[in-house]
Each structure stands twice: as C-alpha cells, then as structure tokens.
Design an enzyme around this catalytic site. Structure first.
Site, PDB file in Angstrom:
ATOM      1  N   LYS A 103      51.337 105.333  32.799  1.00 43.26           N
ATOM      2  CA  LYS A 103      52.752 105.001  32.578  1.00 43.26           C
ATOM      3  C   LYS A 103      52.916 103.617  31.964  1.00 43.26           C
ATOM      4  O   LYS A 103      54.023 103.146  31.775  1.00 43.26           O
ATOM      5  CB  LYS A 103      53.515 105.037  33.915  1.00 43.26           C
ATOM      6  CG  LYS A 103      53.424 106.365  34.649  1.00 43.26           C
ATOM      7  CD  LYS A 103      54.241 106.280  35.928  1.00 43.26           C
ATOM      8  CE  LYS A 103      53.965 107.440  36.863  1.00 43.26           C
ATOM      9  NZ  LYS A 103      54.496 107.187  38.198  1.00 43.26           N
ATOM     10  N   ARG A 137      35.730  97.971  36.678  1.00 41.00           N
ATOM     11  CA  ARG A 137      35.096  98.167  35.362  1.00 41.00           C
ATOM     12  C   ARG A 137      36.208  98.398  34.356  1.00 41.00           C
ATOM     13  O   ARG A 137      37.075  99.244  34.560  1.00 41.00           O
ATOM     14  CB  ARG A 137      34.141  99.348  35.367  1.00 41.00           C
ATOM     15  CG  ARG A 137      33.676  99.720  33.965  1.00 41.00           C
ATOM     16  CD  ARG A 137      32.568 100.718  33.956  1.00 41.00           C
ATOM     17  NE  ARG A 137      31.319 100.140  34.402  1.00 41.00           N
ATOM     18  CZ  ARG A 137      30.138 100.729  34.270  1.00 41.00           C
ATOM     19  NH1 ARG A 137      30.041 101.916  33.717  1.00 41.00           N
ATOM     20  NH2 ARG A 137      29.038 100.143  34.690  1.00 41.00           N
ATOM     21  N   HIS A 148      27.829  92.252  32.940  1.00 42.06           N
ATOM     22  CA  HIS A 148      27.651  93.237  34.009  1.00 42.06           C
ATOM     23  C   HIS A 148      26.763  92.551  35.064  1.00 42.06           C
ATOM     24  O   HIS A 148      25.584  92.871  35.199  1.00 42.06           O
ATOM     25  CB  HIS A 148      26.985  94.483  33.420  1.00 42.06           C
ATOM     26  CG  HIS A 148      27.004  95.696  34.293  1.00 42.06           C
ATOM     27  ND1 HIS A 148      27.350  95.667  35.629  1.00 42.06           N
ATOM     28  CD2 HIS A 148      26.695  96.986  34.024  1.00 42.06           C
ATOM     29  CE1 HIS A 148      27.260  96.902  36.115  1.00 42.06           C
ATOM     30  NE2 HIS A 148      26.867  97.717  35.167  1.00 42.06           N
ATOM     31  N   ARG A 166      26.148 105.793  37.851  1.00 40.59           N
ATOM     32  CA  ARG A 166      25.397 104.984  38.802  1.00 40.59           C
ATOM     33  C   ARG A 166      26.219 103.886  39.467  1.00 40.59           C
ATOM     34  O   ARG A 166      26.172 103.710  40.671  1.00 40.59           O
ATOM     35  CB  ARG A 166      24.234 104.235  38.110  1.00 40.59           C
ATOM     36  CG  ARG A 166      22.963 104.963  38.060  1.00 40.59           C
ATOM     37  CD  ARG A 166      22.228 104.491  36.838  1.00 40.59           C
ATOM     38  NE  ARG A 166      23.034 104.812  35.681  1.00 40.59           N
ATOM     39  CZ  ARG A 166      23.004 105.994  35.081  1.00 40.59           C
ATOM     40  NH1 ARG A 166      22.199 106.901  35.478  1.00 40.59           N
ATOM     41  NH2 ARG A 166      23.788 106.248  34.054  1.00 40.59           N
ATOM     42  N   THR A 167      26.909 103.117  38.628  1.00 39.98           N
ATOM     43  CA  THR A 167      27.566 101.947  39.185  1.00 39.98           C
ATOM     44  C   THR A 167      28.618 102.390  40.202  1.00 39.98           C
ATOM     45  O   THR A 167      28.686 101.877  41.316  1.00 39.98           O
ATOM     46  CB  THR A 167      28.175 101.086  38.061  1.00 39.98           C
ATOM     47  OG1 THR A 167      27.158 100.854  37.090  1.00 39.98           O
ATOM     48  CG2 THR A 167      28.672  99.765  38.577  1.00 39.98           C
TER      49      THR A 167
HETATM   50  C1  NCD Z   1      25.278 100.184  31.707  1.00 39.23           C
HETATM   51  C2  NCD Z   1      26.704  99.750  31.419  1.00 39.23           C
HETATM   52  O1  NCD Z   1      27.635 100.391  31.852  1.00 39.23           O
HETATM   53  O2  NCD Z   1      26.823  98.723  30.785  1.00 39.23           O
HETATM   54  N1  NCD Z   1      25.218 101.211  32.642  1.00 39.23           N
HETATM   55  C3  NCD Z   1      25.086 100.863  33.957  1.00 39.23           C
HETATM   56  O3  NCD Z   1      25.963 100.320  34.563  1.00 39.23           O
HETATM   57  N2  NCD Z   1      23.895 101.082  34.526  1.00 39.23           N
HETATM   58  C4  NCD Z   1      24.467 100.445  30.514  1.00 39.23           C
HETATM   59  C5  NCD Z   1      24.954 101.387  29.472  1.00 39.23           C
HETATM   60  O4  NCD Z   1      26.024 101.998  29.595  1.00 39.23           O
HETATM   61  O5  NCD Z   1      24.226 101.547  28.497  1.00 39.23           O
END
Ligand code: NCD
Length: 306
Positions: free
Chosen positions: A85, A106, A134, A56-57
């Site tokens: 590397k 991320r 997040h 999703r993100t």
């Molecule tokens: C979450 C995350 O990556 O922290 N997912 C997301 O971005 N919607 C939640 C999760 O992984 O449980």
C-alpha cells in the site's frame, strides 16, 4: 569492547577485532549452551523483515531463535503486507518494533539497515542491504575459517566472482582486514570490487587483484566463491556477457594445496561444478551449519541473554 546487549549489527566497520573474536568465542560455546539451556531466549521475539528472496539467512535466523526457545514473527512476503500500500521502511520499522525485541532486516537498498537502526529502539540486524553489506554472513565466514583451518591469522584467502555487486565479499574483505591475512581479489574486470572497500582493506592488509585464479591457485588456503548477482545488473546484456566467465571444477581443485578449503555463501548457480560438492575441500554445507551457530550466538548477545 563495546557492550553487545542492544547493539545493532549494521556494518562490519562497526566491529573491532576484539568484538569479532568475542563473537567467534561465543559461537564456539553456543552449541553446548543451547543443549544445556534450550530456554535461553524464552519470552524474546525476533521479527524477520525480508524484502528480498532468501533461503538460508531467513531460515537460519528462524531456526536459531527457535533452538534457543524464542519466538519468530516472519514477514518475508512484502506483497502480503502494507508495503504494497506504499508504507515506507521507517514506518514499518516503527510499527514492527512494538512486536519484537530484535529485527532482522533484508532490503534491496544500500543504507536501509543504517536507516532502520536510526529509527528503531530495538536492535537491527542487517541480513543484507542491497549490494552493500551482509555482516552476519562475514561473521559466519570468519567462524568457518577458524573452525576449519584452526586460525584466521596467517591465511591466504582468495575471493572469486562478483566482487562488485556481492555484498558478502564486501563485508568479508572488511572483516578479514582485521586479521593477519593476505587477500586476493579475483574477478573479471567489470566485476572488480568497489574502490572504497578495496582501499579500506588495503589500509590494514596486503590486497592484490587478479582476473584469473592461475597465478595464486597453488598458494591459497581458502577459496571463497560467489555467484554473479544477476538481479543487480541494470542491463541484462551486461550479465549475459559475464555469465560463465569463471567456474571451479575438479581440475581447479586439483591445483590447490591438499588442505585448502572452498567456501561459498550460497546459493550457487553454475560457478561450481557439481563434482566439487563431493570433494573434501568443499566446505560450503558445513558453512551453513556454522551459520546457524553464529546466528544463535548473535541473537543471544544482542538480546542480552549471555
Ligand atoms: C548471499 C546474499 O544474499 O547476499 N546469500 C546468503 O545470504 N547466503 C549471497 C548471494 O545471494 O549470492
């Protein structure tokens, strides 16, 4: 309110209530604006640097950028890059900023987004820094509550699940503490929220902790469910002990107020029974759409297009 153009989105703690309200308002307007001005971000490039899995993100930032006419550079397969590397994060950021106007990051390490923001000249958007935060998820969670419930003030919100390793609930608890809400933290003892996040929220709002939903299920307005973050456990036996500890079923929903809603950042694993997906209280797929709008608004704001 601080200027949004060029601003990093690293931690919810960097945002005031006025900032968050402004983001919510912009998110309200962006749906229409994107139709009228599909070229709003033309000539702008967003680099997506993901060192952890995501559906999703990653896709929502890509879709958000594309719907506003911008470009996306996607590096979400670190094994195919110089990271393999041994390149360190700061060097990667120093390089990638030459190709992009904004970087969405991320990374499994706490503090990674802050570090990236310190070295980068372009804005850094934290799309998950280990088990820490997040923030854009919290913003879309706030937006979902506002859209679905009319207002965030006055709500009673329960966060259920892995509050220790779940980064979404850390950012969300901080964000909700800027509103007039009652917060219930519901988790097994081993997965209680870290004290620093609880204390931060407690400075501003009433926070209570429980090990089961039973005492509060009848009074809550929002049930925010999270999965157990299996990948963060150092010891697999520890995870095995907690697996299946809680599950939201039709029976759980039956005890809730009729107009209460269920949210989830997704992915869900086994903590929500499939029958709940079809119940009107389940709003997690709508939440996904609101996530797209929120990310469009955030990109437009930090890129100075509004
Ligand atoms: C979450 C995350 O990556 O922290 N997912 C997301 O971005 N919607 C939640 C999760 O992984 O449980």
């Amino acid at each position: 309110m601080k200027e949004f153009r060029g601003r990093d989105i690293v931690s919810i703690a960097d945002f005031s209530r006025r900032d968050l309200d402004y983001i919510l308002k912009t998110t309200d307007e962006i749906e229409d604006l994107a139709k009228r001005k599909p070229d709003l971000l033309r000539g702008k490039t967003c680099a997506i640097l993901f060192f952890e899995p995501s559906t999703r993100t990653r896709l929502s930032f890509q879709a958000a950028m594309q719907r506003l006419g911008g470009f996306v550079l996607d590096m979400s397969e670190p094994r195919a890059s110089s990271i393999e590397k041994g390149e360190n994060l700061t060097d990667t950021i120093r390089v990638v900023q030459n190709y992009a106007d904004v970087i969405v990051l991320r990374h499994p390490l706490e503090g990674s987004a802050r570090l990236a923001a310190e070295v980068a000249d372009v804005p850094i958007i934290n799309a998950g820094s280990g088990a820490e935060e997040h923030p854009t998820q919290a913003m879309l969670d706030l937006y979902t509550m506002k859209r679905e419930m009319g207002s965030i003030d006055g709500l009673k919100v329960a966060l259920l699940g892995d509050l220790r390793y779940g980064r979404t609930v850390h950012s969300l608890a901080s964000a909700l503490s800027l509103y007039n809400v009652k917060l219930y933290l519901v988790s097994p003892e081993a997965l209680r929220m870290r004290r620093e996040f609880v204390e931060l929220a407690r400075q501003r709002i009433e926070v209570q902790e429980f090990q089961s939903l039973d005492p509060i299920i009848k009074e809550i307005d929002v049930l925010y469910v999270t999965r157990i973050q299996k990948e963060r456990f150092a010891d697999p036996a520890e995870y095995a002990k907690l697996k299946g500890y809680y599950k939201v079923t039709a029976e759980t929903v039956g005890k809730m107020k009729p107009n209460a809603i269920i949210m989830h950042p997704l992915p869900k694993v086994d903590e929500v029974a499939p029958e709940v997906d079809l119940m009107p209280q389940a709003r997690y797929f709508k939440q996904v759409y609101y996530g797209l709008l929120t990310r469009m608004a955030l990109l437009a704001l930090v890129l100075g297009a509004l």
